[in-house]
Scaffold this motif. Structure first.
Motif, PDB file in Angstrom:
ATOM      1  N   ASP A   5       0.948  -1.029  -0.001  1.00 48.97           N
ATOM      2  CA  ASP A   5      -0.526   0.223   0.057  1.00 48.97           C
ATOM      3  C   ASP A   5       1.183   0.879   0.338  1.00 48.97           C
ATOM      4  OD1 ASP A   5      -1.766   1.599  -0.064  1.00 48.97           O
ATOM      5  OD2 ASP A   5      -2.329   0.937   2.056  1.00 48.97           O
ATOM      6  N   LEU A   6       0.538   2.591  -0.987  1.00 47.36           N
ATOM      7  CA  LEU A   6       1.728   3.177  -1.163  1.00 47.36           C
ATOM      8  C   LEU A   6       0.671   4.486  -0.658  1.00 47.36           C
ATOM      9  CD1 LEU A   6       2.169   3.161  -4.362  1.00 47.36           C
ATOM     10  CD2 LEU A   6       3.937   3.398  -2.524  1.00 47.36           C
ATOM     11  N   LEU A   7       0.142   4.660   0.953  1.00 44.40           N
ATOM     12  CA  LEU A   7       0.168   5.474   2.300  1.00 44.40           C
ATOM     13  C   LEU A   7       0.135   6.482   1.498  1.00 44.40           C
ATOM     14  CD1 LEU A   7       1.072   3.559   4.840  1.00 44.40           C
ATOM     15  CD2 LEU A   7      -1.942   2.931   3.634  1.00 44.40           C
ATOM     16  N   GLY A   8      -0.573   8.106   0.880  1.00 48.11           N
ATOM     17  CA  GLY A   8      -0.541   8.832   0.203  1.00 48.11           C
ATOM     18  C   GLY A   8       1.019   8.694  -0.771  1.00 48.11           C
ATOM     19  N   ALA A   9       1.083   8.174  -1.188  1.00 48.38           N
ATOM     20  CA  ALA A   9       2.365   8.022  -1.808  1.00 48.38           C
ATOM     21  C   ALA A   9       3.055   9.557  -2.049  1.00 48.38           C
ATOM     22  CB  ALA A   9       1.262   7.820  -3.752  1.00 48.38           C
ATOM     23  N   TRP A  10       2.984  10.463  -2.529  1.00 50.30           N
ATOM     24  CA  TRP A  10       4.129  10.918  -3.268  1.00 50.30           C
ATOM     25  C   TRP A  10       3.918  12.682  -2.702  1.00 50.30           C
ATOM     26  CZ3 TRP A  10       7.504  11.424  -6.638  1.00 50.30           C
ATOM     27  CH2 TRP A  10       7.096  10.784  -7.974  1.00 50.30           C
ATOM     28  N   GLN A  11       4.793  13.112  -2.238  1.00 54.47           N
ATOM     29  CA  GLN A  11       4.979  13.607  -1.062  1.00 54.47           C
ATOM     30  C   GLN A  11       6.176  14.730  -2.017  1.00 54.47           C
ATOM     31  OE1 GLN A  11       7.555  12.529   2.010  1.00 54.47           O
ATOM     32  NE2 GLN A  11       6.115  11.648   3.391  1.00 54.47           N
ATOM     33  N   SER A  12       6.179  14.728  -2.691  1.00 53.32           N
ATOM     34  CA  SER A  12       7.290  16.452  -3.817  1.00 53.32           C
ATOM     35  C   SER A  12       7.938  15.574  -4.856  1.00 53.32           C
ATOM     36  CB  SER A  12       8.348  16.610  -3.027  1.00 53.32           C
ATOM     37  OG  SER A  12       9.572  16.187  -2.890  1.00 53.32           O
ATOM     38  N   THR A  37       3.663   0.242   2.951  1.00 52.90           N
ATOM     39  CA  THR A  37       3.601  -1.256   3.992  1.00 52.90           C
ATOM     40  C   THR A  37       3.086  -2.380   3.282  1.00 52.90           C
ATOM     41  OG1 THR A  37       1.782  -0.266   4.462  1.00 52.90           O
ATOM     42  CG2 THR A  37       3.073   1.054   5.651  1.00 52.90           C
ATOM     43  N   ASP A  38       3.616  -3.599   4.284  1.00 55.54           N
ATOM     44  CA  ASP A  38       3.016  -4.656   3.353  1.00 55.54           C
ATOM     45  C   ASP A  38       3.280  -5.617   4.994  1.00 55.54           C
ATOM     46  OD1 ASP A  38       2.722  -6.691   1.582  1.00 55.54           O
ATOM     47  OD2 ASP A  38       4.107  -7.048   2.098  1.00 55.54           O
ATOM     48  N   PRO A  39       2.130  -6.402   5.257  1.00 53.97           N
ATOM     49  CA  PRO A  39       2.338  -7.385   6.587  1.00 53.97           C
ATOM     50  C   PRO A  39       3.426  -8.010   6.519  1.00 53.97           C
ATOM     51  CG  PRO A  39       0.208  -7.913   5.695  1.00 53.97           C
ATOM     52  CD  PRO A  39       0.891  -6.583   4.768  1.00 53.97           C
ATOM     53  N   GLN A  40       3.832  -8.926   5.611  1.00 56.86           N
ATOM     54  CA  GLN A  40       4.622 -10.160   4.689  1.00 56.86           C
ATOM     55  C   GLN A  40       6.434  -9.340   4.547  1.00 56.86           C
ATOM     56  OE1 GLN A  40       3.506 -12.979   5.934  1.00 56.86           O
ATOM     57  NE2 GLN A  40       1.586 -12.489   6.192  1.00 56.86           N
ATOM     58  N   PRO A  82      18.558  15.945 -20.334  1.00 59.69           N
ATOM     59  CA  PRO A  82      18.871  17.338 -21.071  1.00 59.69           C
ATOM     60  C   PRO A  82      18.566  18.108 -21.443  1.00 59.69           C
ATOM     61  CG  PRO A  82      18.327  14.563 -22.330  1.00 59.69           C
ATOM     62  CD  PRO A  82      17.860  14.716 -20.507  1.00 59.69           C
ATOM     63  N   ARG A  83      16.927  18.160 -20.791  1.00 59.47           N
ATOM     64  CA  ARG A  83      16.097  18.422 -21.291  1.00 59.47           C
ATOM     65  C   ARG A  83      15.183  19.692 -20.304  1.00 59.47           C
ATOM     66  NH1 ARG A  83      11.500  17.303 -23.114  1.00 59.47           N
ATOM     67  NH2 ARG A  83      10.949  15.083 -23.085  1.00 59.47           N
ATOM     68  N   HIS A  84      14.918  20.951 -20.747  1.00 60.88           N
ATOM     69  CA  HIS A  84      13.450  21.483 -19.908  1.00 60.88           C
ATOM     70  C   HIS A  84      12.575  21.022 -20.264  1.00 60.88           C
ATOM     71  CE1 HIS A  84      15.848  23.859 -16.403  1.00 60.88           C
ATOM     72  NE2 HIS A  84      16.729  24.409 -18.051  1.00 60.88           N
ATOM     73  N   GLY A  85      11.479  20.765 -19.428  1.00 58.92           N
ATOM     74  CA  GLY A  85      10.557  20.477 -20.143  1.00 58.92           C
ATOM     75  C   GLY A  85       9.464  20.136 -18.882  1.00 58.92           C
ATOM     76  N   THR A  86       8.511  19.403 -18.917  1.00 59.81           N
ATOM     77  CA  THR A  86       7.482  18.550 -17.402  1.00 59.81           C
ATOM     78  C   THR A  86       7.055  17.089 -18.064  1.00 59.81           C
ATOM     79  OG1 THR A  86       5.034  21.047 -18.619  1.00 59.81           O
ATOM     80  CG2 THR A  86       4.522  18.272 -17.159  1.00 59.81           C
ATOM     81  N   PHE A  87       7.475  16.827 -17.196  1.00 62.20           N
ATOM     82  CA  PHE A  87       7.867  15.423 -16.468  1.00 62.20           C
ATOM     83  C   PHE A  87       6.767  14.836 -15.879  1.00 62.20           C
ATOM     84  CE2 PHE A  87      11.876  16.881 -18.425  1.00 62.20           C
ATOM     85  CZ  PHE A  87      12.527  15.722 -18.999  1.00 62.20           C
ATOM     86  N   TYR A  88       6.340  13.807 -16.192  1.00 62.22           N
ATOM     87  CA  TYR A  88       4.822  13.023 -15.100  1.00 62.22           C
ATOM     88  C   TYR A  88       6.022  11.585 -14.742  1.00 62.22           C
ATOM     89  CZ  TYR A  88       2.470  16.550 -17.340  1.00 62.22           C
ATOM     90  OH  TYR A  88       1.378  17.749 -17.869  1.00 62.22           O
ATOM     91  N   PHE A  89       5.191  11.379 -13.262  1.00 58.28           N
ATOM     92  CA  PHE A  89       7.024  10.926 -12.660  1.00 58.28           C
ATOM     93  C   PHE A  89       4.989   9.737 -12.016  1.00 58.28           C
ATOM     94  CE2 PHE A  89       9.334  13.645 -12.417  1.00 58.28           C
ATOM     95  CZ  PHE A  89      10.568  13.175 -12.901  1.00 58.28           C
ATOM     96  N   VAL A  90       5.126   7.805 -12.150  1.00 62.11           N
ATOM     97  CA  VAL A  90       4.222   7.480 -10.777  1.00 62.11           C
ATOM     98  C   VAL A  90       5.151   6.183 -10.870  1.00 62.11           C
ATOM     99  CG1 VAL A  90       3.083   4.669 -11.354  1.00 62.11           C
ATOM    100  CG2 VAL A  90       2.862   7.397 -13.004  1.00 62.11           C
ATOM    101  N   VAL A  91       5.656   6.148  -9.151  1.00 67.36           N
ATOM    102  CA  VAL A  91       6.021   5.253  -8.433  1.00 67.36           C
ATOM    103  C   VAL A  91       5.465   3.770  -7.599  1.00 67.36           C
ATOM    104  CG1 VAL A  91       7.361   5.284  -6.016  1.00 67.36           C
ATOM    105  CG2 VAL A  91       7.424   6.606  -7.076  1.00 67.36           C
ATOM    106  N   ARG A  92       5.479   2.906  -7.753  1.00 71.36           N
ATOM    107  CA  ARG A  92       4.927   1.482  -7.887  1.00 71.36           C
ATOM    108  C   ARG A  92       5.483   0.589  -6.994  1.00 71.36           C
ATOM    109  NH1 ARG A  92       1.504  -0.175 -12.887  1.00 71.36           N
ATOM    110  NH2 ARG A  92       0.177   0.468 -13.200  1.00 71.36           N
ATOM    111  N   ALA A  93       5.233   0.245  -5.575  1.00 75.00           N
ATOM    112  CA  ALA A  93       6.105  -0.506  -4.937  1.00 75.00           C
ATOM    113  C   ALA A  93       5.652  -2.358  -5.015  1.00 75.00           C
ATOM    114  CB  ALA A  93       5.303  -0.468  -3.520  1.00 75.00           C
ATOM    115  N   LEU A  94       6.816  -2.995  -4.673  1.00 70.64           N
ATOM    116  CA  LEU A  94       7.068  -4.344  -5.327  1.00 70.64           C
ATOM    117  C   LEU A  94       6.900  -5.071  -4.126  1.00 70.64           C
ATOM    118  CD1 LEU A  94       6.460  -6.295  -7.764  1.00 70.64           C
ATOM    119  CD2 LEU A  94       9.001  -5.810  -7.862  1.00 70.64           C
ATOM    120  N   ASP A  95       6.328  -5.754  -3.647  1.00 71.00           N
ATOM    121  CA  ASP A  95       6.771  -6.952  -2.828  1.00 71.00           C
ATOM    122  C   ASP A  95       7.108  -7.871  -2.468  1.00 71.00           C
ATOM    123  OD1 ASP A  95       5.310  -8.673  -2.899  1.00 71.00           O
ATOM    124  OD2 ASP A  95       3.301  -8.030  -1.898  1.00 71.00           O
ATOM    125  N   GLY A  96       8.163  -8.892  -1.361  1.00 71.13           N
ATOM    126  CA  GLY A  96       8.712 -10.000  -1.468  1.00 71.13           C
ATOM    127  C   GLY A  96       8.077 -11.137  -2.173  1.00 71.13           C
TER     128      GLY A  96
END
Length: 105
Positions: A5-12, A37-40, A82-96
């Motif tokens: 679970d990505l609690l709240g996800a992005w901070q900055s 967080t993951d229980p296992q 190498p350049r300025h511009g707008t970028f979009y990021f996604v973070v995903r968590a992978l458990d054991g």
């Protein structure tokens, strides 16, 4: 096993290049997010897949741009762009157990 679970996800997400970007100069991004967080799976064993795109929703989820584990907190400093511009990021968590968070934002 539950998906992590990505609690709240992005901070900055930030980048800083003083003044105009000169030819050959690159700009790294510093990304931070709330730890999964993951229980296992201990926090130090959760892998984060980071995806980047120049268009919203244009991330290729078949291959992450970068992967990382927690070292000093849930954060990543990307290689320089190498350049300025707008970028979009996604973070995903992978458990054991191989369960991948389905986060798309």
């Amino acid at each position: 096993m539950e998906r992590p679970d990505l609690l709240g996800a992005w901070q900055s997400a930030s980048a800083c290049t003083p003044g105009p970007q000169r030819p050959g100069q690159t700009t790294p991004f510093t990304l931070t997010w709330t730890a999964a967080t993951d229980p296992q799976t201990p926090s130090a064993k959760i892998v984060y897949e980071v995806f980047v795109s120049t268009t919203s929703g244009g991330e290729d989820f078949s291959k992450p741009s970068w992967t990382t584990v927690l070292r000093r907190g849930p954060a990543l400093r990307t290689p320089g762009s190498p350049r300025h511009g707008t970028f979009y990021f996604v973070v995903r968590a992978l458990d054991g157990a191989g369960n991948l968070d389905a986060n798309r934002v």
